[in-house]
Enzyme design. Structure first.
Site, PDB file in Angstrom:
ATOM      1  N   ASP A   1       0.756  -1.308   0.040  1.00 10.33           N
ATOM      2  CA  ASP A   1       0.052   0.044  -0.055  1.00 10.33           C
ATOM      3  C   ASP A   1       0.820   1.321  -0.088  1.00 10.33           C
ATOM      4  OD1 ASP A   1       0.970   0.278   2.590  1.00 10.33           O
ATOM      5  OD2 ASP A   1      -0.793  -0.345   3.497  1.00 10.33           O
ATOM      6  N   ALA A   2       0.461   2.311   0.249  1.00  9.15           N
ATOM      7  CA  ALA A   2       1.054   3.565   0.064  1.00  9.15           C
ATOM      8  C   ALA A   2       2.146   3.839   1.262  1.00  9.15           C
ATOM      9  CB  ALA A   2      -0.020   4.851   0.193  1.00  9.15           C
TER      10      ALA A   2
END
Length: 174
Positions: free
Chosen positions: A26-27
């Site tokens: 994810d980020a």
């Protein structure tokens, strides 16, 4: 390559290694939760190949496939970008038309899992999606994983002979 095979069978478990890439995170650089299921699928595919019973042969010879009937994922600690993970696949139950597996994810060199996936796979006919008994060669291969895990406790009944109920039999083992 570090000289270690990406997959192997040892002590009744199948081990598959992978590296976490940017696309897997994810980020925040943590493995995105759904990607564990994809990693688990790759590990199961390699386990079947290493056991000598690849998926493609099951389809070609018998018109059968494995479908995931149930999946439970416990996320215990985050895995991060560039870490090398090892997936240990072991059998925890086997019936006429289904197999229950546990797949534990660990960082290479660490004992504690970062995630654990418990799966129930049902063997079904490709033509009509109805439960079908595991062919003997596949059953024997899974027994190499299940037998070592002590999946059957003392006094536990043997698998159901009824194909339609067999997919639910391993469900009671989790």
């Amino acid at each position: 390559m570090n000289g270690i095979l990406p997959s192997s069978i040892l002590d009744g478990r199948h081990y598959y290694r992978l590296r976490v890439y940017f696309e897997d995170t994810d980020a925040g650089g943590i493995v995105y939760h759904a990607n564990y299921l994809g990693f688990a699928e790759r590990a199961r595919t390699e386990a079947l190949r290493d056991l000598g019973v690849p998926h493609a042969e099951l389809v070609r010879r018998f018109g059968l496939i494995f479908v995931v009937r149930r999946a439970k994922v416990d996320y215990l600690r985050p895995a991060r970008l560039v870490e090398e993970l090892e997936v240990a696949t072991e059998g925890v139950g086997l019936s006429g038309a289904s197999v229950a597996l546990r797949q534990s994810f660990r960082r290479v060199g660490e004992a504690e899992p970062v995630a654990v996936v418990e799966l129930l796979l049902a063997c079904v006919r490709l033509a009509d999606q109805k439960p079908a008994r595991l062919p003997p060669q596949w059953r024997d291969a899974f027994m190499r994983l299940v037998g070592s895990a002590g999946a059957r406790g003392a006094g536990e009944q043997t698998p159901d002979d009824n194909e339609d109920d067999a997919a639910g039999a391993a469900d009671r083992r989790f």
